[in-house]
Enzyme design. Structure first.
Site, mmCIF file in Angstrom:
data_model
loop_
_atom_site.group_PDB
_atom_site.id
_atom_site.type_symbol
_atom_site.label_atom_id
_atom_site.label_comp_id
_atom_site.label_asym_id
_atom_site.label_seq_id
_atom_site.Cartn_x
_atom_site.Cartn_y
_atom_site.Cartn_z
ATOM 1 N N THR A 1 15.867 3.586 28.153
ATOM 2 C CA THR A 1 15.695 2.062 28.584
ATOM 3 C C THR A 1 14.498 1.874 29.494
ATOM 4 O OG1 THR A 1 17.201 2.524 30.627
ATOM 5 C CG2 THR A 1 18.265 1.894 28.498
ATOM 6 N N CYS B 1 -5.705 -3.032 1.772
ATOM 7 C CA CYS B 1 -5.566 -3.267 3.160
ATOM 8 C C CYS B 1 -6.925 -3.312 3.866
ATOM 9 C CB CYS B 1 -4.966 -2.097 3.778
ATOM 10 S SG CYS B 1 -3.920 -2.639 5.301
ATOM 11 N N LEU C 1 24.214 1.774 30.849
ATOM 12 C CA LEU C 1 24.121 0.592 31.474
ATOM 13 C C LEU C 1 24.134 0.325 32.744
ATOM 14 C CD1 LEU C 1 23.715 -2.397 30.157
ATOM 15 C CD2 LEU C 1 26.313 -2.322 30.122
ATOM 16 N N SER C 2 23.049 0.130 33.435
ATOM 17 C CA SER C 2 22.992 0.153 34.765
ATOM 18 C C SER C 2 23.263 -1.054 35.730
ATOM 19 C CB SER C 2 21.732 0.767 35.435
ATOM 20 O OG SER C 2 20.654 -0.155 35.240
ATOM 21 N N GLU D 1 6.967 1.344 33.671
ATOM 22 C CA GLU D 1 7.489 2.412 34.353
ATOM 23 C C GLU D 1 6.740 3.703 33.714
ATOM 24 O OE1 GLU D 1 11.823 0.913 35.291
ATOM 25 O OE2 GLU D 1 11.419 2.277 33.426
ATOM 26 N N GLU E 1 0.779 -1.226 0.099
ATOM 27 C CA GLU E 1 -0.001 0.082 -0.157
ATOM 28 C C GLU E 1 0.771 1.461 -0.069
ATOM 29 O OE1 GLU E 1 -3.662 1.875 2.889
ATOM 30 O OE2 GLU E 1 -2.314 0.118 3.411
ATOM 31 N N LYS F 1 -9.106 2.970 -2.609
ATOM 32 C CA LYS F 1 -9.246 2.020 -1.395
ATOM 33 C C LYS F 1 -10.957 2.778 -0.976
ATOM 34 C CE LYS F 1 -7.385 1.266 3.106
ATOM 35 N NZ LYS F 1 -6.383 1.674 3.856
ATOM 36 N N GLY G 1 21.068 -3.273 35.635
ATOM 37 C CA GLY G 1 19.713 -3.863 35.753
ATOM 38 C C GLY G 1 19.110 -4.360 34.341
#
Length: 535
Positions: free
Chosen positions: A391, A147, A285-286, A396, A44, A111, A288
């Site tokens: 991250t 679609c 980069l922790s 969260e 499409e 469409k 975790g």
């Protein structure tokens, strides 16, 4: 009577009409010369990529897209080409498909079913078509759809009633977990009801927060899938039709759900970095689980040589966090740095000492630590031209357990739509391929490590409780009483909903992230920041 139809499952760059035209021409000529196909079908709106959003409001963009059709027609011969484009007719714009053959337009289709839900806004841009399209090619009468047409009742049936012996459908169908099976079940149900074979060609690739998974397929008149292309990869395939019926070809089996989600995330990171011209990626980069998963995704998407990790320990960072972060960086072969943030934290707290005098320590001091890390990472990102990956996960983001201008700082959020429990499943899957995430990272209780002996469960319900509540409230729009009736404690439900509602302002300021669930924050779920409604 036979007909060879090629399915061009392609990855286009939205808005780059010239590049898309070249890709279409190259694929068409390959289908003709290498696969001996007589007709090739593209996804499409393939001329412009999908979704082009408000580029569709620009007259110059639409003019270039319409002119591009004739470029393809002039440069491709010996094979019919079916492509999608935004067709301008007077002052009306249509989501259209065109069949080009031997330098001429053989057929056009507009469409009919314009989706305007979830991530779709087609009624903002397009007018709906009202008629089926059937054309003859090499003795076969072929119908066109686009679609959403094949998800609605009646359109396939009307196309057959107009004389079609098989249907081609051009698609840009975005991914979420379980979409391949859902898509095939719906479409094949309509195919079986109409009793007509169908060729379904889907776009592949990442476009901002959307992933297009490919998985193009061919169904016979009984609604059985006789060919399926790969997921998350470009593929040019051919299916033979003999006597109007598709012949069985290789069927790639769909991935199991967690595996499919992992591949979707990898593709999303790769295309966002590549299509936006970044030199690679960088992340904090922790030690975790969240940053561990994002590092693995980035390396699988870009290669270790394109990824950098930064350890930024504070006074509250456990030694095992640093150890585990180094172990993962070394297992994945990425360059890493260790930049302690204590000097920056001391500088800021010293600067603020007078104005904070007489107040107790609270989340403010925790946030200063996160914001020091954000400054370090953004500086490295700017200097090196690498995309900063955040991250934070969906759990969260839902409850605001993240710091604006701190751990939320960055350009792209790969796991923004990944609930915490799924983070663990994805990490375990990645380790089943090769062990790169230390087992202790997966098994230890999660912590932001911004205060002594801090754990997520100090301020949030356990994720085994929180994630199902969030799914019901965020994705399914269930009311609090309905969630409580399903067996959740009233205080947990009330707290979770309150946090979700209060933190819309944070989510509006967060980077885009990859959609993999049925309903993601952003274009999929749009709530007002300022609202008096309390459900």
């Amino acid at each position: 009577m036979s007909l060879k139809i090629a399915l061009a499952q392609t990855n286009f760059l939205v808005g780059h009409i010239a590049a898309n035209v070249e890709a279409i021409i190259a694929a068409a000529l390959t289908a003709r010369d290498d696969l001996q196909a007589e007709l090739v079908v593209f996804p499409e709106l393939s001329i412009i990529g999908y979704p082009a959003e408000d580029l569709l409001l620009r007259a110059d963009f639409i003019a270039a897209a319409n002119n591009a059709i004739y470029q393809v027609a002039e440069r491709v011969s010996g094979i019919a080409v079916v492509i999608g484009f935004p067709e301008l007719d007077g002052d009306q714009l249509y989501n259209s498909a065109v069949v080009l053959h031997q330098g001429a337009v053989l057929a056009r289709y507009r469409k009919q079913a314009l989706p305007n839900y979830g991530v779709f806004d087609e009624q903002r841009y397009f007018q709906a078509g009202h008629s089926p399209c059937v054309f003859e090619f090499n003795g076969t009468f072929i119908g066109l759809t686009i679609c959403e047409d094949v998800w609605r009742d009646g359109i396939i049936e009307a196309t057959r009633a107009a004389g079609a012996e098989l249907v081609l459908t051009l698609n840009a169908s975005p991914y979420h977990a379980g979409k391949v099976r859902q898509r095939e079940a719906v479409v094949c149900g309509h195919v079986k009801a109409a009793g007509i074979p169908l060729v379904y060609v889907n776009q592949v690739g990442g476009q901002d927060e959307l992933i297009f998974d490919g998985a193009s397929f061919v169904a016979d008149a009984q609604g059985e899938v006789v060919f399926r292309a790969a997921e998350f990869a470009e593929q040019l395939s051919v299916v033979d039709f003999i006597g109007g019926q598709p012949q069985a070809a290789a069927c790639t089996e769909p991935y199991p759900e967690v595996v499919s989600e992992y591949h979707a995330l990898v593709l999303g990171v790769r295309d966002y970095v590549r299509k936006n011209g970044f030199q690679g990626a960088i992340l904090g980069l922790s030690g975790g689980i969240d940053s561990a998963l994002v590092l693995a995704l980035a390396v699988d998407a870009l290669g270790a040589d394109k990824v950098e990790a930064v350890l930024m320990p504070s006074r509250y960072t456990h030694d095992m966090s640093n150890t585990d972060a180094v172990l993962e960086a070394e297992a994945l072969g990425v360059k890493y740095h260790s930049i302690p943030i204590e000097p920056a934290v001391q500088a800021f707290t010293g600067m603020l000492a007078e104005v904070f005098s007489g107040t107790a320590k609270d989340a403010t001091e925790e946030n200063i630590q996160a914001r020091c890390r954000g400054v370090v990472l953004m500086a490295m990102s700017n200097k090196q031209g690498k995309l900063l990956l955040t991250t934070g996960n969906k759990s969260e983001m839902s409850v605001g357990y993240a710091t604006l201008y701190g751990d939320m700082a960055g350009g792209f959020a790969p796991i923004k739509d990944v609930p915490k429990l799924l983070v663990y499943q994805l990490a375990n899957y990645r380790n089943s391929v090769s062990p790169v995430i230390p087992e202790r990272v997966i098994t230890r209780p999660p912590s932001a490590e911004l205060a002594p002996d801090q754990k997520d469960e100090d301020s949030l319900p356990p994720y085994e409780v929180l994630d199902p509540i969030l799914e019901r409230y965020v994705e399914l729009d269930q009311a609090a009483e309905d969630i409580i009736a399903a067996g959740f404690r009233r205080e947990d439900v009330a707290r979770a909903i309150s946090l979700v509602d209060r933190n819309e302002y944070k989510r509006r300021q967060s980077p885009p992230g990859i959609k993999i669930t049925g309903r993601a924050f952003g274009r999929d779920r749009r709530y007002p920041i300022t609202s008096g409604y309390r459900g």
